[in-house]
Write an enzyme that holds these catalytic residues in place. Structure first.
Site, PDB file in Angstrom:
ATOM      1  N   ARG A 167       0.879  -1.182   0.000  1.00  0.00           N
ATOM      2  CA  ARG A 167       0.000   0.000   0.000  1.00  0.00           C
ATOM      3  C   ARG A 167       0.906   1.218   0.000  1.00  0.00           C
ATOM      4  NH1 ARG A 167      -5.221   1.433   3.651  1.00  0.00           N
ATOM      5  NH2 ARG A 167      -6.060  -0.023   2.116  1.00  0.00           N
ATOM      6  N   HIS A 210      -7.749   1.077  -6.127  1.00  0.00           N
ATOM      7  CA  HIS A 210      -7.868   0.229  -4.928  1.00  0.00           C
ATOM      8  C   HIS A 210      -8.558  -1.078  -5.361  1.00  0.00           C
ATOM      9  CE1 HIS A 210      -7.941  -1.006  -0.913  1.00  0.00           C
ATOM     10  NE2 HIS A 210      -8.824  -0.183  -0.380  1.00  0.00           N
ATOM     11  N   GLN A 256     -10.279  -3.827  -2.914  1.00  0.00           N
ATOM     12  CA  GLN A 256     -11.561  -3.365  -2.364  1.00  0.00           C
ATOM     13  C   GLN A 256     -12.680  -3.564  -3.386  1.00  0.00           C
ATOM     14  OE1 GLN A 256     -12.332  -1.623   0.794  1.00  0.00           O
ATOM     15  NE2 GLN A 256     -14.373  -2.148   0.063  1.00  0.00           N
ATOM     16  N   ASP A 261     -17.184   7.423  -0.706  1.00  0.00           N
ATOM     17  CA  ASP A 261     -15.878   7.266  -0.064  1.00  0.00           C
ATOM     18  C   ASP A 261     -15.530   8.620   0.558  1.00  0.00           C
ATOM     19  OD1 ASP A 261     -13.331   6.416   0.674  1.00  0.00           O
ATOM     20  OD2 ASP A 261     -12.505   6.450  -1.356  1.00  0.00           O
ATOM     21  N   CYS A 282     -16.318   1.828   1.354  1.00  0.00           N
ATOM     22  CA  CYS A 282     -15.139   0.995   1.590  1.00  0.00           C
ATOM     23  C   CYS A 282     -14.680   1.057   3.039  1.00  0.00           C
ATOM     24  CB  CYS A 282     -14.009   1.413   0.647  1.00  0.00           C
ATOM     25  SG  CYS A 282     -13.610   3.176   0.749  1.00  0.00           S
ATOM     26  N   ARG A 296     -13.922  -8.407   2.295  1.00  0.00           N
ATOM     27  CA  ARG A 296     -12.500  -8.179   1.983  1.00  0.00           C
ATOM     28  C   ARG A 296     -11.706  -9.439   2.326  1.00  0.00           C
ATOM     29  NH1 ARG A 296     -10.397  -3.073   2.285  1.00  0.00           N
ATOM     30  NH2 ARG A 296      -8.786  -3.866   0.889  1.00  0.00           N
TER      31      ARG A 296
END
Ligand code: CP
Ligand code: NVA
Length: 314
Positions: free
Chosen positions: A107, A134, A137, A229, A269, A297
């Site tokens: 990440r 991402h 996700q 988000d 998310c 996830r």
């Protein structure tokens, strides 16, 4: 037969609809097995290295737990403690780690960094979020949508908010799997034209439609799922106050949700900021499936790991 063995997982743009279908099917399968207390030991003896240059709760813990559930293990590699922070090159680090590990999850900020890792390492590199996309996700999000609605093709997903890494991955994933997507973003905060173009090309094959608007009501109208988000992503903390003003009309609240289908679900998310991009009333409402989404996830990450390391036939 689909095999993703040895592949990097950097962006959904790299995967065909059939490959994404395989990842979703594998996720559903691994979730069912977990619920039956019958996790298959697909990753016995395998080790994942994890490098986080940004904070993480879900990605970090679900990848670690996922490795353990499939019989493998994960090692957290703090970037500050690696010789990388004292000048060892990324290329040398990637080559050395490739001799010890079976995959590395990263990440970071710039997407170029995961591309460099992928170019230098001889093991799969998994993108655990960059400023651009991402993808892990988005796999969990599509799994959640399919689980809740029984299908993907023909559904309408509305995204309201910043044209960021999250909507980039949703655009790519939705377009490939035939989900209509409408994104409402303030002028100047739209998703990148390059990503929209990739999504449009994929949509031509799947029958999905892609709409980019500045009007939240247009995006949410008749939607099966509404997604948002944070307004300021990691790395944009200094813009946070200015963004609150720009994004205020893009908050997901009950007045906006009434424009979606009566049985629409709410997705995020996470982490979320109640009172900013979404009201507490929406996120804590029975239509909100954010915790199932967070759980997914775990299963999606197991599927991604199993796919790039073993590609089991299911
Ligand atoms: N959604 C997500 O990636 O959460 P974390 O930042 O906690 O990993
Ligand atoms: N867009 C957010 C997603 C966090 C999971 C960020 O990049 O901070």
């Amino acid at each position: 037969m689909i095999t993703l063995k040895g592949r990097d997982f950097l962006t959904l743009a790299d995967f065909t609809p059939e490959e994404l279908r395989y990842l979703l099917d594998l996720t559903h399968y691994l979730k069912e097995q977990h619920k039956k207390n019958a996790d298959p030991p697909l990753l016995a003896g395998r080790t994942l290295g994890m490098i986080f240059r940004k904070n993480s709760t879900r990605t970090r813990v679900s990848f670690m737990a996922g490795m353990a559930q499939l019989g493998g293990q994960a090692i957290a590699l703090s970037p500050d403690e690696l010789q990388l922070s004292r000048g060892e090159t990324l290329a040398d680090t990637a080559k050395v780690l490739s001799r010890y590990l079976d995959a590395v999850l990263i990440r970071t900020f710039g997407h170029e960094e995961v591309l460099k890792w992928a170019a230098e390492a001889t093991i799969p590199i998994i993108n655990g979020l960059t400023d651009w996309v991402h993808p892990t996700q988005a796999v969990a999000d599509l799994v959640t949508l399919e689980e809740k609605k029984g299908q993907l093709k023909g559904l309408k997903l509305a995204y309201v908010g910043d044209g960021n890494n999250m909507v980039h991955s949703l655009l790519l994933g939705a377009a490939k799997l035939g989900v209509h997507i409408s994104a409402a973003c303030p002028p100047g905060y739209e998703p990148q034209a390059q990503v929209v173009a990739l999504a449009q090309t994929a949509a031509q094959d799947s029958g999905a439609s892609i709409e980019i608007t500045s009007d939240p009501k247009t995006a949410v109208a008749g939607a099966d799922a509404v997604y948002t988000d944070v307004w300021a992503s990691m790395g944009q903390e200094e813009e946070s106050e200015a963004r609150k003003k720009v994004f205020a009309p893009y908050q997901i609240n009950m007045d906006l949700m009434v424009h979606a289908k009566p049985d629409a679900i709410f997705l995020h998310c996470l982490p979320c900021h109640r009172g900013e991009e979404v009201t507490a009333e929406v996120v804590d409402n029975p239509a909100s499936v954010v915790f199932d989404e967070a759980e997914n996830r775990l299963h999606a990450h197991k599927a991604i790991l199993a796919a790039v390391l073993v590609s089991p036939v299911i």
